[in-house]
Each structure stands twice: as C-alpha cells, then as structure tokens.
Write an enzyme that holds these catalytic residues in place. Structure first.
Site, mmCIF file in Angstrom:
data_model
loop_
_atom_site.group_PDB
_atom_site.id
_atom_site.type_symbol
_atom_site.label_atom_id
_atom_site.label_comp_id
_atom_site.label_asym_id
_atom_site.label_seq_id
_atom_site.Cartn_x
_atom_site.Cartn_y
_atom_site.Cartn_z
ATOM 1 C CB SER A 164 -0.849 -0.004 1.273
ATOM 2 O OG SER A 164 -1.397 1.262 1.510
ATOM 3 C CE1 TYR A 172 -3.969 -2.093 5.222
ATOM 4 C CE2 TYR A 172 -3.115 0.039 4.517
ATOM 5 C CZ TYR A 172 -3.700 -1.186 4.221
ATOM 6 O OH TYR A 172 -4.014 -1.486 2.911
ATOM 7 C CB ALA A 183 -12.210 9.556 0.559
ATOM 8 C CE LYS A 230 -19.800 10.956 4.923
ATOM 9 N NZ LYS A 230 -18.768 11.687 5.672
ATOM 10 C CD GLN A 288 -8.690 15.890 4.255
ATOM 11 O OE1 GLN A 288 -8.902 17.099 4.163
ATOM 12 N NE2 GLN A 288 -9.435 15.109 5.019
HETATM 13 P P1 NAD Z 1 -11.163 -5.924 1.093
HETATM 14 O O1 NAD Z 1 -11.265 -5.711 2.566
HETATM 15 O O2 NAD Z 1 -12.384 -5.715 0.275
HETATM 16 O O3 NAD Z 1 -10.609 -7.384 0.797
HETATM 17 C C1 NAD Z 1 -9.768 -8.080 1.670
HETATM 18 C C2 NAD Z 1 -10.384 -9.453 1.885
HETATM 19 O O4 NAD Z 1 -9.529 -10.216 2.750
HETATM 20 C C3 NAD Z 1 -11.758 -9.401 2.566
HETATM 21 O O5 NAD Z 1 -12.749 -9.992 1.756
HETATM 22 C C4 NAD Z 1 -11.544 -10.160 3.846
HETATM 23 O O6 NAD Z 1 -12.675 -10.949 4.250
HETATM 24 C C5 NAD Z 1 -10.368 -11.053 3.500
HETATM 25 N N1 NAD Z 1 -9.716 -11.528 4.707
HETATM 26 C C6 NAD Z 1 -9.351 -10.777 5.785
HETATM 27 N N2 NAD Z 1 -8.850 -11.589 6.731
HETATM 28 C C7 NAD Z 1 -8.893 -12.840 6.239
HETATM 29 C C8 NAD Z 1 -8.542 -14.109 6.770
HETATM 30 N N3 NAD Z 1 -8.028 -14.235 7.993
HETATM 31 N N4 NAD Z 1 -8.721 -15.208 6.004
HETATM 32 C C9 NAD Z 1 -9.259 -15.106 4.772
HETATM 33 N N5 NAD Z 1 -9.622 -13.920 4.213
HETATM 34 C C10 NAD Z 1 -9.445 -12.815 4.951
HETATM 35 O O7 NAD Z 1 -9.977 -4.998 0.595
HETATM 36 P P2 NAD Z 1 -9.534 -4.622 -0.891
HETATM 37 O O8 NAD Z 1 -9.821 -3.185 -1.081
HETATM 38 O O9 NAD Z 1 -10.079 -5.607 -1.843
HETATM 39 O O10 NAD Z 1 -7.946 -4.777 -0.754
HETATM 40 C C11 NAD Z 1 -7.261 -5.932 -1.202
HETATM 41 C C12 NAD Z 1 -5.801 -5.828 -0.804
HETATM 42 O O11 NAD Z 1 -5.218 -4.652 -1.370
HETATM 43 C C13 NAD Z 1 -5.548 -5.736 0.697
HETATM 44 O O12 NAD Z 1 -4.375 -6.429 1.008
HETATM 45 C C14 NAD Z 1 -5.333 -4.255 0.928
HETATM 46 O O13 NAD Z 1 -4.578 -3.985 2.082
HETATM 47 C C15 NAD Z 1 -4.613 -3.871 -0.347
HETATM 48 N N6 NAD Z 1 -4.767 -2.435 -0.656
HETATM 49 C C16 NAD Z 1 -5.989 -1.974 -1.019
HETATM 50 C C17 NAD Z 1 -6.138 -0.616 -1.283
HETATM 51 C C18 NAD Z 1 -7.464 -0.046 -1.679
HETATM 52 O O14 NAD Z 1 -7.540 1.163 -1.868
HETATM 53 N N7 NAD Z 1 -8.513 -0.847 -1.837
HETATM 54 C C19 NAD Z 1 -5.038 0.240 -1.183
HETATM 55 C C20 NAD Z 1 -3.816 -0.280 -0.792
HETATM 56 C C21 NAD Z 1 -3.682 -1.637 -0.548
HETATM 57 N N1 GDD Z 2 -13.275 7.223 4.493
HETATM 58 C C1 GDD Z 2 -13.620 8.521 4.553
HETATM 59 N N2 GDD Z 2 -14.928 8.855 4.784
HETATM 60 N N3 GDD Z 2 -12.670 9.470 4.395
HETATM 61 C C2 GDD Z 2 -13.062 10.763 4.454
HETATM 62 C C3 GDD Z 2 -14.396 11.160 4.673
HETATM 63 C C4 GDD Z 2 -15.377 10.148 4.847
HETATM 64 O O1 GDD Z 2 -16.566 10.389 5.041
HETATM 65 N N4 GDD Z 2 -14.453 12.507 4.660
HETATM 66 C C5 GDD Z 2 -13.205 12.937 4.453
HETATM 67 N N5 GDD Z 2 -12.355 11.891 4.349
HETATM 68 C C6 GDD Z 2 -10.890 11.995 4.197
HETATM 69 C C7 GDD Z 2 -10.109 11.216 5.271
HETATM 70 O O2 GDD Z 2 -10.111 11.948 6.479
HETATM 71 C C8 GDD Z 2 -8.739 11.154 4.611
HETATM 72 O O3 GDD Z 2 -8.026 12.334 4.902
HETATM 73 C C9 GDD Z 2 -9.066 11.100 3.107
HETATM 74 O O4 GDD Z 2 -10.461 11.439 2.975
HETATM 75 C C10 GDD Z 2 -8.847 9.744 2.482
HETATM 76 O O5 GDD Z 2 -9.467 8.780 3.278
HETATM 77 P P1 GDD Z 2 -9.596 7.233 2.851
HETATM 78 O O6 GDD Z 2 -9.928 7.151 1.425
HETATM 79 O O7 GDD Z 2 -10.548 6.591 3.815
HETATM 80 O O8 GDD Z 2 -8.170 6.611 3.196
HETATM 81 P P2 GDD Z 2 -6.649 6.992 2.821
HETATM 82 O O9 GDD Z 2 -6.483 7.482 1.432
HETATM 83 O O10 GDD Z 2 -6.108 7.867 3.883
HETATM 84 O O11 GDD Z 2 -6.008 5.537 2.935
HETATM 85 C C11 GDD Z 2 -6.550 4.526 2.097
HETATM 86 O O12 GDD Z 2 -5.718 4.306 0.996
HETATM 87 C C12 GDD Z 2 -4.552 3.565 1.230
HETATM 88 C C13 GDD Z 2 -3.751 3.427 -0.033
HETATM 89 O O13 GDD Z 2 -3.577 4.651 -0.661
HETATM 90 C C14 GDD Z 2 -6.832 3.302 2.913
HETATM 91 O O14 GDD Z 2 -7.824 2.498 2.246
HETATM 92 C C15 GDD Z 2 -5.665 2.433 3.123
HETATM 93 O O15 GDD Z 2 -6.103 1.178 3.655
HETATM 94 C C16 GDD Z 2 -4.961 2.206 1.801
HETATM 95 O O16 GDD Z 2 -3.845 1.388 1.967
#
Ligand code: NAD
Ligand code: GDD
Length: 340
Positions: free
Chosen positions: A118, A149, A193, A200, A218
């Site tokens: 990530s 994380y 977000a 929303k 941000q």
């Molecule tokens: P997601 O939460 O939708 O998918 C992750 C899946 O892993 C879930 O379905 C969950 O049930 C499964 N899981 C968790 N614990 C488990 C366990 N113990 N055994 C089996 N399954 C388990 O998330 P996503 O958005 O699809 O993300 C997929 C991957 O990409 C993750 O590793 C996440 O950290 C990484 N990632 C995602 C984003 C993003 O923006 N979506 C950004 C950076 C990294």
């Molecule tokens: N989720 C969310 N919900 N974020 C909001 C909201 C709201 O209603 N309003 C404002 N934000 C702002 C958060 O405060 C943050 O500053 C920004 O939007 C982005 O929030 P997210 O999209 O929730 O997460 P992120 O970009 O900080 O981190 C995500 O991306 C990573 C990879 O780029 C996470 O999903 C991480 O798990 C992921 O690895």
C-alpha cells in the site's frame, strides 16, 4: 489450463480479479472468510476459510498454482485504520496471513506470488504537505509510516523479498494507491473516501449538505478498479519484482472529490467540515518507474471511474431506502379462543 489462486477473493479487488482471470481462461480458486458481498463469485472453486490458520492455507495451496495473488488483509479506509482501535488486529491478522501463505506456497512450489502492499508504507514526513509531487518507490526509507497498517505492509514487503532471496520465489509487490469502484465497501465503516463521498451525495437532498472529515483540503489520488487490474496483471506477468506504485497521478483534494461527485449527481452540495480521522495531509503516486519497467501507466480521468462508482452506490442507497420504507409485514397473533 493455467491455475490461479486468489486470496481475499471475497473482497473488493479480489472479487473483480477473479472475474478478470476467468475471462482470460484461468481455472481459479478463491479463498476468503466470506463470499463476495454484492455478486456471486465466478471462481471455479471457493474455500470459505481463515487464512490465519495454516491448515487452511495448505488446503488452499494443495497443488502448484501458476499464479498466486495474495490480497487478503484486515483493512479499511481512514475510519478503520487511523482511529487506533483496530491496530492490534490489523497487524496480527494480516501478518499471520502473509506468514502462512508463503509457507503453504513453498511446500507446493507455487513460487510466483503477487502481494498487494500500500501507499500507506510511505513515510509520513514525505506527506505533510497537501501539494504532494508524488511518492517514488525509493522514498519508502528511512521508514516512518503513519499507521500500524502501513508498518505491517512494510514488514510483509520485506517478508516477500526474503522468500524471493532465500527460497526462489518470484514475488511481485505492488503499492496500491486508494483503489475504488463498484462493489467495494460503501457503508460498513471500512469505506474509503470515494465510496463515502458518493454515498453521502446520493443520500443528500438537492440542494443538500454533506459531512467531510477535516478541512477537505487534504489530498489523495484514486485509481479505478479496471486500471488497477490492468496494472496488476501486467506486472504479475512481467519479469520484474517491484515494489512498484499502482496508482493514479491525478491528485485532488477531498473537497474537489466531493465537487466532482456532486456534478455527476447533478446536485448542489455544500460541504460541512467536521472532525474525523485524517491520515496524511497529501499523497500522490509517482508513475515514472512503472512506465519505465512496464511501458504502461494508468491514464483514465478520475471523473470517469467516479461516474460509474456513483451510479452503483446510488443504486445501493435507493435499494436500502426502498427496503426501509417498505411496509412491514403484519404478524398476526393466533386468536386465543376462550375455553367454554
Ligand atoms: P477488502 O477488505 O475488500 O478485501 C480483503 C479481503 O480479505 C476481505 O474480503 C476479507 O474478508 C479477506 N480476509 C481478511 N482476513 C482474512 C482471513 N483471515 N482469512 C481469509 N480472508 C481474509 O480490501 P480490498 O480493497 O479488496 O484490498 C485488497 C488488498 O489490497 C488488501 O491487502 C489491501 O490492504 C490492499 N490495498 C488496497 C487498497 C485499496 O484502496 N482498496 C489500497 C492499498 C492496498
Ligand atoms: N473514508 C472517509 N470517509 N474518508 C473521508 C471522509 C469520509 O466520510 N471525509 C473525508 N475523508 C478523508 C479522510 O479523512 C482522509 O483524509 C481522506 O479522505 C482519504 O481517506 P480514505 O480514502 O478513507 O483513506 P486513505 O487514502 O487515507 O487511505 C486509504 O488508501 C490507502 C492506499 O492509498 C486506505 O484504504 C488504506 O487502507 C490504503 O492502503
């Protein structure tokens, strides 16, 4: 027929990836704690199981797979990973999954493995300014992620690299930057977000008001799911291990994200800024390396993906509203007939 294993196949990216691999003609096994929430899985075989349990990992990798995609993790948006409440489980659960799956793959010579790291691994000190020029892969060290994380992801990046070094694995490590699209979390506390803002806006009146955490200045960049999969698959089939950013370079403020969503919805929306978990101040992807190595980088404008995502979330919102407003079935008590 080639075989692929998708760990986390019940999640957002995993369920889309299964569809993509099936369309390419793979035999696919998915594993997850749960089936996908919004549409049936297309996997040929789906194990509902806990990858923290090594025996489940052995069952999942019961033979050699041509490609293993390790996406399973305990994760969510800012409301999940920046509150501090889930730190221990995020670190424990995700690290345990990665430790187990690598061992299971080693036993079956399933050496080509993709790991989804990530943008959260990047140091906080490079993300203090909303005007972020883009994080290059080499910016990762000296390490100082702003969340547990991010630290777990960095540890696991190193774990995969060690398995490559010592056990002949062909690892592919990508650093995803905020991936979004239909069939992702939108209302369960794990939404990011783009989904939260679309929800929303869909729930707001016209004119209406939505809450945004922080001052909304941000910044982030957001990558649509189809382009995430294009990059993931190209990278997996390349002869280069990474780590590499898979993200968009179109950085926007959260206020701007909300304005685009409002435009898509055709609504006049006023943001109301409230306290909330914020994460870093400014984040953007730098795609120089991916372009250099793969001759590819994401190119679709944010507004295109957001329009598709908004349409899907609006449908979910309307469906939920119809269910809530539907007349409740009247449950009649059986008549009690007085005994004569
Ligand atoms: P997601 O939460 O939708 O998918 C992750 C899946 O892993 C879930 O379905 C969950 O049930 C499964 N899981 C968790 N614990 C488990 C366990 N113990 N055994 C089996 N399954 C388990 O998330 P996503 O958005 O699809 O993300 C997929 C991957 O990409 C993750 O590793 C996440 O950290 C990484 N990632 C995602 C984003 C993003 O923006 N979506 C950004 C950076 C990294
Ligand atoms: N989720 C969310 N919900 N974020 C909001 C909201 C709201 O209603 N309003 C404002 N934000 C702002 C958060 O405060 C943050 O500053 C920004 O939007 C982005 O929030 P997210 O999209 O929730 O997460 P992120 O970009 O900080 O981190 C995500 O991306 C990573 C990879 O780029 C996470 O999903 C991480 O798990 C992921 O690895």
């Amino acid at each position: 027929m080639k075989k692929a294993l998708v760990c986390g196949a019940g999640g957002f990216i995993g369920s889309h990836l299964v569809k993509r691999l099936k369309a390419e003609g793979f035999w696919v096994r998915g594993v997850d704690l749960k089936y996908p929430r919004f549409s049936p899985t297309q996997a040929d075989d789906f194990i509902v199981g806990d990858l923290r349990d090594l025996s489940v990992c052995h069952e999942a990798v019961d033979a050699r797979f041509d490609e293993v995609y390790q996406l399973a993790a305990d994760m969510g948006g800012a409301g999940y990973i920046f509150t501090g409440e889930n730190d221990a489980s995020v670190m424990h659960n995700s690290a345990q999954i990665n430790l187990n799956i690598l061992e299971a793959c080693r036993r079956r010579n399933s050496f080509r493995i993709f790991y989804s790291s990530s943008a959260c691994i990047y140091p906080e000190y490079r993300q203090l300014d909303a005007d972020n020029a883009g994080l290059a892969e080499s910016d990762a060290y000296p390490a100082a992620p702003d969340s547990e994380y991010g630290w777990e992801k960095l540890f696991s990046e190193r774990l995969y690299a060690a398995y490559a070094r010592n056990h002949g694995f062909e690892v592919r490590v990508a650093r995803y930057h905020n991936i979004f699209g239909p069939e992702g979390a939108w209302n369960d506390g794990k939404e990011k977000a783009p989904a939260a803002i679309c929800r929303k806006v869909a729930q707001a009146g016209n004119p209406g008001e939505i809450e945004i955490w922080g001052d909304g200045e941000q910044t982030r960049s957001f990558l649509y799911i189809d382009e995430c999969l294009d990059g993931t698959i190209r990278f997996m089939r390349s002869d280069w291990a990474g780590p590499v950013n898979i993200g968009s370079e179109e950085m926007v403020s959260i206020n701007r994200l909300a304005a685009i969503a409002a435009e898509i919805a055709g609504k006049k929306i006023t943001p109301r800024h409230i306290p909330g978990p914020l994460g870093v101040r400014g984040r953007n992807s730098n795609n120089k390396l991916i372009f250099e190595k793969l001759g590819w980088r994401p190119s679709q404008p944010l507004a295109n993906g957001l329009a598709k995502t908004y349409a899907w979330i609006d449908q979910q919102v309307q469906k939920a509203k119809r269910l809530k407003d539907a007349p409740k079935p009247v449950i009649r008590q059986p008549e009690i007939v007085a005994a004569e």
